[in-house]
Write a protein that holds these residues in place. Sequence first.
Motif, PDB file in Angstrom:
ATOM      1  N   ILE A  44     -49.454 -36.451  55.082  1.00 12.29           N
ATOM      2  CA  ILE A  44     -49.182 -37.413  56.157  1.00 12.29           C
ATOM      3  C   ILE A  44     -48.974 -36.616  57.442  1.00 12.29           C
ATOM      4  CG2 ILE A  44     -47.653 -39.248  56.970  1.00 12.29           C
ATOM      5  CD1 ILE A  44     -46.847 -39.625  53.968  1.00 12.29           C
ATOM      6  N   LEU A  45     -49.859 -36.841  58.426  1.00 11.75           N
ATOM      7  CA  LEU A  45     -49.780 -36.146  59.713  1.00 11.75           C
ATOM      8  C   LEU A  45     -49.173 -37.089  60.750  1.00 11.75           C
ATOM      9  CD1 LEU A  45     -53.362 -34.541  59.706  1.00 11.75           C
ATOM     10  CD2 LEU A  45     -51.206 -33.456  59.025  1.00 11.75           C
ATOM     11  N   TYR A  46     -48.217 -36.616  61.516  1.00 10.68           N
ATOM     12  CA  TYR A  46     -47.533 -37.482  62.479  1.00 10.68           C
ATOM     13  C   TYR A  46     -47.507 -36.845  63.869  1.00 10.68           C
ATOM     14  CZ  TYR A  46     -43.614 -34.285  61.744  1.00 10.68           C
ATOM     15  OH  TYR A  46     -42.827 -33.166  61.665  1.00 10.68           O
ATOM     16  N   THR A  47     -47.376 -37.692  64.880  1.00  9.39           N
ATOM     17  CA  THR A  47     -47.229 -37.233  66.265  1.00  9.39           C
ATOM     18  C   THR A  47     -45.905 -37.740  66.825  1.00  9.39           C
ATOM     19  OG1 THR A  47     -48.314 -39.211  67.138  1.00  9.39           O
ATOM     20  CG2 THR A  47     -49.713 -37.292  66.688  1.00  9.39           C
ATOM     21  N   GLY A  48     -45.491 -37.140  67.967  1.00  5.84           N
ATOM     22  CA  GLY A  48     -44.308 -37.629  68.675  1.00  5.84           C
ATOM     23  C   GLY A  48     -43.068 -37.664  67.819  1.00  5.84           C
ATOM     24  N   ASP A  49     -42.408 -38.800  67.861  1.00  2.00           N
ATOM     25  CA  ASP A  49     -41.126 -38.959  67.171  1.00  2.00           C
ATOM     26  C   ASP A  49     -41.266 -39.677  65.833  1.00  2.00           C
ATOM     27  OD1 ASP A  49     -39.810 -37.785  69.343  1.00  2.00           O
ATOM     28  OD2 ASP A  49     -39.722 -39.714  70.405  1.00  2.00           O
ATOM     29  N   TYR A  50     -42.431 -39.562  65.190  1.00  3.52           N
ATOM     30  CA  TYR A  50     -42.675 -40.355  63.979  1.00  3.52           C
ATOM     31  C   TYR A  50     -42.513 -39.575  62.671  1.00  3.52           C
ATOM     32  CZ  TYR A  50     -44.451 -43.669  67.386  1.00  3.52           C
ATOM     33  OH  TYR A  50     -44.560 -44.528  68.460  1.00  3.52           O
ATOM     34  N   LYS A  51     -41.730 -38.516  62.733  1.00  2.00           N
ATOM     35  CA  LYS A  51     -41.455 -37.766  61.504  1.00  2.00           C
ATOM     36  C   LYS A  51     -40.693 -38.625  60.502  1.00  2.00           C
ATOM     37  CE  LYS A  51     -39.328 -33.559  59.686  1.00  2.00           C
ATOM     38  NZ  LYS A  51     -38.581 -32.311  60.005  1.00  2.00           N
ATOM     39  N   ASN A  52     -39.762 -39.431  60.994  1.00  2.00           N
ATOM     40  CA  ASN A  52     -38.979 -40.297  60.112  1.00  2.00           C
ATOM     41  C   ASN A  52     -39.882 -41.284  59.373  1.00  2.00           C
ATOM     42  OD1 ASN A  52     -36.441 -41.402  59.084  1.00  2.00           O
ATOM     43  ND2 ASN A  52     -36.937 -43.190  60.357  1.00  2.00           N
ATOM     44  N   GLU A  53     -40.862 -41.855  60.101  1.00  5.67           N
ATOM     45  CA  GLU A  53     -41.815 -42.776  59.467  1.00  5.67           C
ATOM     46  C   GLU A  53     -42.654 -42.051  58.412  1.00  5.67           C
ATOM     47  OE1 GLU A  53     -40.464 -44.932  62.997  1.00  5.67           O
ATOM     48  OE2 GLU A  53     -40.991 -42.850  62.589  1.00  5.67           O
ATOM     49  N   ALA A  54     -43.009 -40.802  58.710  1.00  2.00           N
ATOM     50  CA  ALA A  54     -43.783 -40.016  57.741  1.00  2.00           C
ATOM     51  C   ALA A  54     -42.985 -39.810  56.453  1.00  2.00           C
ATOM     52  CB  ALA A  54     -44.170 -38.674  58.348  1.00  2.00           C
ATOM     53  N   GLU A  55     -41.701 -39.539  56.584  1.00  2.90           N
ATOM     54  CA  GLU A  55     -40.849 -39.343  55.406  1.00  2.90           C
ATOM     55  C   GLU A  55     -40.680 -40.646  54.624  1.00  2.90           C
ATOM     56  OE1 GLU A  55     -37.371 -37.662  57.170  1.00  2.90           O
ATOM     57  OE2 GLU A  55     -38.096 -35.594  56.966  1.00  2.90           O
ATOM     58  N   GLN A  56     -40.558 -41.766  55.354  1.00  2.00           N
ATOM     59  CA  GLN A  56     -40.450 -43.069  54.678  1.00  2.00           C
ATOM     60  C   GLN A  56     -41.724 -43.386  53.889  1.00  2.00           C
ATOM     61  OE1 GLN A  56     -38.941 -46.454  57.059  1.00  2.00           O
ATOM     62  NE2 GLN A  56     -38.274 -44.944  58.568  1.00  2.00           N
ATOM     63  N   LEU A  57     -42.871 -43.111  54.503  1.00  4.43           N
ATOM     64  CA  LEU A  57     -44.138 -43.383  53.824  1.00  4.43           C
ATOM     65  C   LEU A  57     -44.304 -42.477  52.601  1.00  4.43           C
ATOM     66  CD1 LEU A  57     -46.782 -44.915  53.680  1.00  4.43           C
ATOM     67  CD2 LEU A  57     -47.773 -43.258  55.286  1.00  4.43           C
ATOM     68  N   LYS A  58     -43.889 -41.233  52.736  1.00  3.53           N
ATOM     69  CA  LYS A  58     -43.949 -40.318  51.594  1.00  3.53           C
ATOM     70  C   LYS A  58     -43.126 -40.859  50.430  1.00  3.53           C
ATOM     71  CE  LYS A  58     -42.716 -35.690  50.001  1.00  3.53           C
ATOM     72  NZ  LYS A  58     -42.149 -34.366  50.340  1.00  3.53           N
ATOM     73  N   ALA A  59     -41.890 -41.310  50.717  1.00  2.82           N
ATOM     74  CA  ALA A  59     -41.019 -41.853  49.667  1.00  2.82           C
ATOM     75  C   ALA A  59     -41.641 -43.097  49.037  1.00  2.82           C
ATOM     76  CB  ALA A  59     -39.649 -42.179  50.253  1.00  2.82           C
ATOM     77  N   SER A  60     -42.273 -43.944  49.859  1.00  5.80           N
ATOM     78  CA  SER A  60     -42.907 -45.159  49.353  1.00  5.80           C
ATOM     79  C   SER A  60     -44.085 -44.827  48.435  1.00  5.80           C
ATOM     80  CB  SER A  60     -43.387 -46.021  50.521  1.00  5.80           C
ATOM     81  OG  SER A  60     -44.092 -47.150  50.046  1.00  5.80           O
ATOM     82  N   LEU A  61     -44.906 -43.870  48.835  1.00  5.53           N
ATOM     83  CA  LEU A  61     -46.052 -43.467  48.012  1.00  5.53           C
ATOM     84  C   LEU A  61     -45.592 -42.876  46.679  1.00  5.53           C
ATOM     85  CD1 LEU A  61     -48.377 -41.877  50.729  1.00  5.53           C
ATOM     86  CD2 LEU A  61     -48.843 -43.944  49.400  1.00  5.53           C
ATOM     87  N   GLU A  62     -44.569 -42.043  46.736  1.00  8.01           N
ATOM     88  CA  GLU A  62     -44.054 -41.442  45.502  1.00  8.01           C
ATOM     89  C   GLU A  62     -43.503 -42.510  44.564  1.00  8.01           C
ATOM     90  OE1 GLU A  62     -42.798 -36.996  47.132  1.00  8.01           O
ATOM     91  OE2 GLU A  62     -41.315 -38.621  47.145  1.00  8.01           O
ATOM     92  N   LYS A  63     -42.884 -43.529  45.135  1.00  4.53           N
ATOM     93  CA  LYS A  63     -42.362 -44.634  44.330  1.00  4.53           C
ATOM     94  C   LYS A  63     -43.493 -45.400  43.651  1.00  4.53           C
ATOM     95  CE  LYS A  63     -39.146 -48.537  44.636  1.00  4.53           C
ATOM     96  NZ  LYS A  63     -38.285 -49.342  45.549  1.00  4.53           N
TER      97      LYS A  63
END
Length: 468
Positions: A303-322
């Motif tokens: 998951i590649l992110y720009t700006g301040d969207y690191k938090n969203e990247a981590e949320q998406l990672k957790a969702s995919l793993e789930k």
Amino acid sequence: MKMRKGKKFVLSLILVMALVLGLLGCSKESEKTITNLDENNSVVEVHEKQEEKGNIDELMDREEEKEEGEEKTAEEEKATEEEKEIESNSKEQRDTEKEETDTKKEEKNTKEISGEASKGEKDKKNNVTVIDGVEYTNYKGPVQGEIKYVEGRPAEQDSDRRKASGDIGSPYQVDLRVTTDFGHSKIYAKNVGMVKDEVGMEVLFRNLDIQTAYGGGFVNAINGIESKFTFFTGSQRKKEDWFYWVNGILAPIGVAEYRPEPGDVIWWDFHDWETTMFIPAVIGSYPQPFKSGFFGNNPGTVILYTGDYKNEAEQLKASLEKQGVKKVDIAVYDAKLLENPAKYYIVLGVWEELVKESTITNSRGKEINLLEETNDKNKFIGVYAKFEEGKLHALDHRGNKKTSHTQAGTIYGYAAGIGATKPIWIVAGTDDKGFKITFETLLNQPEKLKDAFGIVVSEKGVEKIPYI
């Protein structure tokens, strides 16, 4: 004269005496001879008796030996008879035991055979087939290459008479979907059984009414909806056909060669390909391809992110793993990774910010902007959303603008080139708000993506693209 008489008398006397002496000598000789005979006879008799006795002794010895031998033989014979009797009894006992064992074995075998027969009957009754130790129910065998309709005849004329053979019970399942018009109309959607290592055409024949062409490897019609190109000519011929994706990736080989993996999403869609037949990635099988990969190979997801969207990247990672995705990483956006991707990439951000960071020198030495190029080509590479002058346009399959939004976002997939099997997903918005409402749909309402080639999200809701 008297002298002559005297001489005669003397001579006569001498003769008489000689005669007497001769007789006496003869008598002695005769007696001696007799004595010798007696002795000889006696000796002979003794010798004969001794010899006879010797013979008798020998005979007696032999008889004794014979008797002993006979006794011994009798004993031996008796022992032999006893041994034979014992052996006979043992043999009889062994034979009896063997017969009992054989009987038990026969009874056991009979029971086993009876059990197997019963099982076979049960299997037959329940239509169970065992292949490599795996049980399948209602499996009627492979039908690969079968032509279910007459080639050249309109499929609708035969579809009522030639039906699918029916689904099977199996521990292995695939998600089979059939739509038309770029996913807008659903024809079929079901989890169906598959036989391990079989080809995808088998799955189709069992569950759908299939017409094949070009030797049996090309799907020409499904449930009576037929290619408008294969058997048509002149003004009746149109570029409308069936295409299929595995886990959201356009299959580079025919379904008669593709071997499904358990859990695959096999999606067939019938649509117009006048503008392009190259739509390398669709989003409607999410969380595929990130979960299972493609043809048994999963390179992992970043998951590649720009700006301040690191938090969203981590949320998406957790969702995919789930959802069962095992290999997920996050990283700051780097456009160079997208030219020849080694993994699956999901790009998060506001469109203008992404474009600013997407200029690279490609492998041919030319400076390009990857995202601007994708945005400009849109309809030719299966992208039906276009950012332009601060707005987001939803397009139809010919590239025409259907709706426009000043605050919205889009999710779509594309690939680096024809035949590429590592898609790049773009999750982008016109601004922060447009991005966040789109991201929330992906994170919390993933069902909105089902059977969609791409989507545009605005305050008005979710639009499936392309329009028709």
